[in-house]
Design a protein around this motif. Structure first.
Motif, short mmCIF file in Angstrom:
data_model
loop_
_atom_site.label_atom_id
_atom_site.label_comp_id
_atom_site.label_asym_id
_atom_site.label_seq_id
_atom_site.Cartn_x
_atom_site.Cartn_y
_atom_site.Cartn_z
N GLU A 138 -77.21 -1.49 102.69
CA GLU A 138 -76.63 -1.41 104.03
C GLU A 138 -76.16 0.01 104.37
N SER A 139 -75.63 0.71 103.40
CA SER A 139 -75.11 2.06 103.65
C SER A 139 -76.18 3.00 104.20
N CYS A 140 -77.44 2.77 103.85
CA CYS A 140 -78.51 3.61 104.38
C CYS A 140 -78.66 3.43 105.88
N GLU B 182 -79.77 5.27 98.05
CA GLU B 182 -79.59 6.32 99.06
C GLU B 182 -80.83 7.19 99.05
N ASN C 6 -72.66 2.64 93.39
CA ASN C 6 -73.48 1.48 93.73
C ASN C 6 -74.65 1.33 92.77
N ARG D 290 -76.29 2.78 107.94
CA ARG D 290 -75.11 3.30 108.65
C ARG D 290 -75.22 4.78 108.95
N ASP D 291 -76.16 5.47 108.32
CA ASP D 291 -76.32 6.91 108.55
C ASP D 291 -77.21 7.13 109.77
N GLU E 270 -70.15 7.14 96.48
CA GLU E 270 -70.41 5.72 96.73
C GLU E 270 -71.79 5.32 96.24
N GLN F 83 -76.37 -6.13 101.75
CA GLN F 83 -75.00 -5.60 101.77
C GLN F 83 -74.35 -5.59 100.40
#
Length: 317
Positions: free
Chosen positions: A271-273, A246, A140, A275-276, A136, A294
């Protein structure tokens, strides 16, 4: 001891002719003086920057004896040989040096480059992150790079494996511009798997290094590894924004996050950062002014708000 004269003997290398507009100085001498300063005991960006703060307006050759400059030139020729033909330089105070580099905590006085120097004057955004991205994350990085290219931005990254390489390749494949700011001298490649990519960027785009050739060649690789986070500070200063795709809690990417905020640059964190649950840095930098985003549309809107429009969107090649 301050040198009162510059090298005046013989012909210059073809790469070093005409790279400055003003004042008239000898580029070869500045290159050698910079290399000489780095051979001093304990030399690093901080104390070299202090030296120049204590000698305002000086160029490197004014801080190094002329005999030392001659000696260093012989060493460079012996070490690099024909590779010198492909090295360009820019010196603070001597024309075409980017003023935005002075925003770094410890501004560098000289940079080496290969390629199209004019790219530093285009609207630039950095895309950075881990060397071991998720699928992902790599996707991205590519999507963001292509979106930036469509809006006329130059994509800047550090030529590391992972997110950096994905960003560079996506920018190229989209027909855009890219700049690599590397943590080795121009004569080296790291990682080796990116040798072809580095050569392509140097030929068609721009590769920049602040790493001295001789110092790098004579010290242990563990000491040389410190040049990588140092180049992130310069990468941030060259760009109007940094996008973190990331990164782990100990990633060198976070050096660039801190630099961007300190230099007044925009910092975007995907945003994915957030969520970890193992990552503590995203919320920390958001509290300091980073933007949690996002999607790439949010990034582009924020950049547009800053510039009042996308400068350069009509010329993307």
């Amino acid at each position: 001891m301050l040198a009162n004269s510059l090298i005046a003997d013989g012909a210059h290398s073809s790469l070093l002719e005409g790279v400055f507009t003003a004042p008239p100085i000898e580029p070869r001498a500045e290159m050698c003086a910079y290399e000489s300063l780095w051979l001093g005991q304990g030399a690093w960006f901080a104390n070299i920057a202090t030296l120049f703060r204590n000698h305002p307006g000086a160029v490197p050759s004014e801080l190094v004896p002329s005999a030392e400059i001659d000696s260093i030139w012989s060493r460079l020729k012996g070490s690099l040989g024909d590779q010198l033909e492909d090295v360009g330089i820019r010196v603070n105070g001597a024309g075409e040096y980017p003023a935005k580099l002075r925003d770094a905590d410890h501004p560098i006085e000289l940079v080496y480059f290969r390629g199209d120097w004019s790219l530093v004057d285009t609207p630039c955004v950095a895309i950075v992150g881990t060397r071991s991205p998720s699928d992902e994350g790599a996707a991205n990085a590519g999507r963001i790079a292509k979106a930036l290219v469509r809006e006329g931005f130059t994509v800047v990254s550090g030529l590391a494996r992972g997110i950096d390489a994905a960003a560079h390749r996506a920018a190229i494949s989209a027909g855009g511009r890219t700049i690599a700011v590397i943590g080795t001298p121009l004569s080296e490649v790291y990682p080796k798997e990116n040798a072809a990519l580095q050569a392509q960027i140097a030929e068609q785009h721009l590769v920049i290094s602040q790493v001295p050739f001789l110092r790098y060649s004579q010290q242990h690789y563990k000491a040389n590894s410190l040049f990588f986070p140092a180049r992130n500070v310069t990468m941030s200063a060259l760009t109007q924004a940094t996008i973190i795709v990331e990164a782990g809690n100990t990633s060198g990417t976070l050096v660039q996050a801190r630099a961007a905020l300190n230099q007044g640059r925009k910092l975007f964190i995907l945003e994915s950062c957030f969520r970890d649950p193992k990552l503590t840095w995203p919320s920390k930098y958001q509290a300091q002014g980073a933007m949690r985003v996002q999607n790439v549309t949010q990034i582009l809107e924020a950049l547009k708000d800053e510039t009042g429009g996308f400068d350069g969107s009509a010329d993307k090649n």
